[in-house]
Design a protein around this motif. Structure first.
Motif, PDB file in Angstrom:
ATOM      1  N   ARG A  12      -9.136  -2.893  10.706  1.00 26.24           N
ATOM      2  CA  ARG A  12      -7.724  -2.599  10.870  1.00 26.24           C
ATOM      3  C   ARG A  12      -6.969  -2.827   9.560  1.00 26.24           C
ATOM      4  NH1 ARG A  12      -6.447  -5.631  15.651  1.00 26.24           N
ATOM      5  NH2 ARG A  12      -5.687  -7.309  14.345  1.00 26.24           N
ATOM      6  N   ARG A  13      -7.227  -3.996   8.951  1.00 26.42           N
ATOM      7  CA  ARG A  13      -6.508  -4.323   7.722  1.00 26.42           C
ATOM      8  C   ARG A  13      -6.829  -3.330   6.609  1.00 26.42           C
ATOM      9  NH1 ARG A  13      -7.910 -10.382   8.296  1.00 26.42           N
ATOM     10  NH2 ARG A  13      -6.702 -10.662  10.191  1.00 26.42           N
ATOM     11  N   SER A  14      -8.096  -2.947   6.510  1.00 29.20           N
ATOM     12  CA  SER A  14      -8.396  -2.028   5.402  1.00 29.20           C
ATOM     13  C   SER A  14      -7.820  -0.637   5.659  1.00 29.20           C
ATOM     14  CB  SER A  14      -9.901  -1.969   5.106  1.00 29.20           C
ATOM     15  OG  SER A  14     -10.636  -2.056   6.270  1.00 29.20           O
ATOM     16  N   LEU A  15      -7.786  -0.206   6.921  1.00 30.94           N
ATOM     17  CA  LEU A  15      -7.163   1.096   7.210  1.00 30.94           C
ATOM     18  C   LEU A  15      -5.681   1.069   6.860  1.00 30.94           C
ATOM     19  CD1 LEU A  15      -8.768   2.227  10.602  1.00 30.94           C
ATOM     20  CD2 LEU A  15      -9.203   3.125   8.324  1.00 30.94           C
ATOM     21  N   ILE A  16      -5.005  -0.018   7.261  1.00 28.66           N
ATOM     22  CA  ILE A  16      -3.584  -0.145   6.915  1.00 28.66           C
ATOM     23  C   ILE A  16      -3.416  -0.166   5.402  1.00 28.66           C
ATOM     24  CG2 ILE A  16      -1.558  -1.654   7.040  1.00 28.66           C
ATOM     25  CD1 ILE A  16      -2.471  -2.545   9.790  1.00 28.66           C
ATOM     26  N   GLY A  17      -4.329  -0.895   4.737  1.00 25.03           N
ATOM     27  CA  GLY A  17      -4.266  -0.987   3.280  1.00 25.03           C
ATOM     28  C   GLY A  17      -4.372   0.375   2.612  1.00 25.03           C
ATOM     29  N   VAL A  18      -5.355   1.167   3.050  1.00 26.43           N
ATOM     30  CA  VAL A  18      -5.530   2.497   2.456  1.00 26.43           C
ATOM     31  C   VAL A  18      -4.299   3.364   2.719  1.00 26.43           C
ATOM     32  CG1 VAL A  18      -6.904   4.612   2.504  1.00 26.43           C
ATOM     33  CG2 VAL A  18      -8.036   2.400   2.642  1.00 26.43           C
ATOM     34  N   ALA A  19      -3.777   3.297   3.947  1.00 26.59           N
ATOM     35  CA  ALA A  19      -2.603   4.103   4.280  1.00 26.59           C
ATOM     36  C   ALA A  19      -1.414   3.704   3.409  1.00 26.59           C
ATOM     37  CB  ALA A  19      -2.258   3.938   5.762  1.00 26.59           C
TER      38      ALA A  19
END
Lengths: 276, 299
Positions: A12-19
């Motif tokens: 979740r955190r990495s997806l938010i980070g990329v976005a």
């Protein structure tokens, strides 16, 4: 959220980070760059670039084109939405497709069609010259091209909203003896005012920011047929970076205001839907 | 004898007319006024502003004759421009699908600080005048620009190459995929995912076998919209493209160039080909949207 319908925290955190990174680089950075270039030599130079006489005449022309194109397309949009949403007739789908056409056409072609019609070698070119009228490389051409590219905005916002509301309220008003105008002003308009405003805001943003179509018909005569976006191009090509970005920052301000208003209206509409 | 009618006249007329009484007529009768006026004005304005000018373009191309048209439309420089436009728009729209799906997912499913700002910013490419986007991206990705310098370290030139065109089209196309996928994702029933979990699927399997098929119609629509926009885009591209004939010259720019050289045959021929492509895209998008609506209704 229920177990099994979300990812583990790291995913979740990495997806938010990329976005967030994508939004920062692709959307925020270009805006920061415009501001920093515009203000690179301080507020004084920024102000001088904006109060340049060509910049002001470009601003005036942009406001003029929008002041004609937006009301024209409001009248068309309301009229098209009334006949499409409130009546059943044959060929409605075809009419809807035609209304969408200007969105499918490249802005450059939107300008070109008017050059072919009204330019010196165009269909009406001879007649216009005999009557000493000028459309291409003049203000009327710019207004026409602006109307063309902003053509569908209001209609497209209104039609779905008015279709959803159906005809019951208007039929009741008509049965009670209201005439067409009364029905529209007192029954329909209050129901569609937010959708109408939404369409107008989008229409206006495009009208003031249009580049391709206007560029083809304008002829780029400084102080005469130059709109703000065209002025940005001229300054940039003359390596007047500061002035180009100063004028661009004005247009960016318009975009930011548009986004804010859009968000407010969307929030209102969402709340209104929750109530019903 | 004269029993008062205990019915709402509006209902009466509606029921009467609903019985397909208008079969064979142009429109269904209605108690509402203003059809003639609004329909007439709509048709008049549409014809004047949109249909006549577009028809003039087609008529003009017929005037030139088939041979001149064919020569103009298939000149090597024109074909190269079509290759550049198609290739860049296709790649950019594909990237838009990847990032658009990711953004839509994150915006719908997660809560984090700045989410609403990000959501509003997605529409920036719609609201920002293309010329502003164009000069800003060109300055960012120029060899000495804020981002371009890092690419230059790796020997990659972004601005003034086809790569730059892709960057501009990536920017322009972001909202299309996000805004078509987002509502579908918002309405997606979580119980499907719960059921899949109960049956032993892991998150990746659920994503690829449950979510992705459901999002496919909307995603393809977004892709087609971004691609169509990318084909015709002009303002945001010309500043960053370098505009070298045969290498980084897009079709809309070539139309403008021909027009500036008073080559009306060339400009018109390219425009007609381009317009046919746009119409084909519009048709494809309409079909995709109809498919997406049906898929949505099935759930």
């Amino acid at each position: 959220m229920t177990r099994g319908t979300t990812e583990n925290p790291w995913v979740r955190r990495s997806l938010i980070g990329v976005a967030l990174l994508f939004v920062a680089i692709m959307l925020i950075l270009p805006m920061v760059l415009v501001l920093s270039q515009a203000l690179a030599h301080g507020v004084g130079d920024y102000w001088r670039a904006l109060s340049d006489k060509d910049a002001i005449s470009a601003l005036k022309l942009t406001l003029l084109a929008a002041a004609i194109a937006v009301p024209a397309n409001i009248i068309f949009g309301v009229s098209a939405a009334w006949c499409i949403a409130k009546f059943e007739f044959k060929g409605k789908q075809l009419l809807l497709t035609f209304i969408d056409l200007p969105f499918a056409v490249s802005p450059v072609i939107s300008g070109l069609v008017y050059v072919l019609l009204f330019g010196l070698n165009g269909w009406c070119g001879e007649w216009l010259r005999e009557h000493d009228m000028k459309i291409i490389y003049a203000v009327p051409g710019i207004v026409l091209a602006t109307i063309f590219v902003t053509f569908p905005f209001v209609a497209r916002e209104l039609i779905p909203v008015m279709q959803e509301q159906g005809t019951d309220e208007e039929e009741a008003a008509a049965t009670l003896g209201a005439n067409g105008w009364q029905t529209f002003w007192r029954v329909t308009l209050p129901n569609i005012k937010w959708a109408l405003l939404y369409g107008v805001i989008l229409c206006n943003a495009r009208a003031m920011g249009e580049f391709g179509a206007v560029s083809v018909v304008s002829g780029h005569i400084r102080g005469m047929t130059n709109t703000l976006p065209l002025h940005v191009e001229i300054l940039y090509n003359e390596y007047q970076g500061l002035a180009a970005f100063a004028v661009a920052s004005l247009l960016m301000g318009l975009a930011v205001v548009t986004l804010i208003l859009k968000t407010i209206i969307e929030a209102r509409t969402a709340r209104a839907e929750e109530h019903t | 004898m004269s029993k008062p009618l205990n019915v709402d006249p509006a209902d009466l007329s509606r029921d009467y007319f609903r019985a397909k009484a208008w079969r064979g007529h142009f429109r269904r009768p209605s108690v509402l006024p203003g059809f003639g006026l609004t329909f007439g004005f709509t048709l008049f304005y549409l014809t004047l502003i949109v249909l006549l000018p577009l028809a003039a373009l087609f008529l003009k191309s017929i005037q030139f004759g088939a041979e001149a048209f064919w020569m103009a439309a298939t000149a090597p420089r024109v074909l190269a421009a079509f290759r550049v436009s198609f290739g860049c728009a296709l790649l950019a729209a594909s990237l838009n699908v990847v990032f658009g799906l990711l953004l839509a997912w994150v915006l719908v499913r997660y809560r984090f600080p700045g989410r609403r700002v990000c959501d509003a910013l997605v529409d920036l490419p719609f609201a920002l005048p293309t010329a502003v986007a164009g000069i800003s991206l060109a300055a960012l990705y120029a060899p000495k620009g804020w981002l371009g310098q890092y690419f230059a370290d790796w020997g990659i030139k972004v601005a003034f190459t086809p790569l730059g065109i892709m960057v501009a089209l990536l920017f322009v196309g972001i909202p299309f995929v996000v805004r078509t996928v987002q509502p579908v994702l918002e309405n997606f029933d979580l119980s499907y995912e719960e059921a899949a979990t109960t049956l032993g699927a892991n998150r990746w399997q659920i994503f690829s076998r449950v979510l992705l098929p459901a999002l496919l119609p909307a995603t393809l629509t977004g892709f087609a919209l971004a691609f169509a926009r990318g084909l015709g885009e002009y303002g945001s591209v010309i500043f960053i493209a370098g505009n070298m004939p045969m290498v980084s010259e897009i079709v809309p720019l070539l139309i403008v160039t021909k027009l500036e050289q008073y080559d009306y045959t060339g400009a018109t021929a390219i425009a007609v080909v381009m317009l046919m492509l746009s119409f084909a895209m519009l048709l494809a998008i309409n079909l995709l949207q109809a498919w997406a609506r049906r898929a949505e209704q099935r759930r």
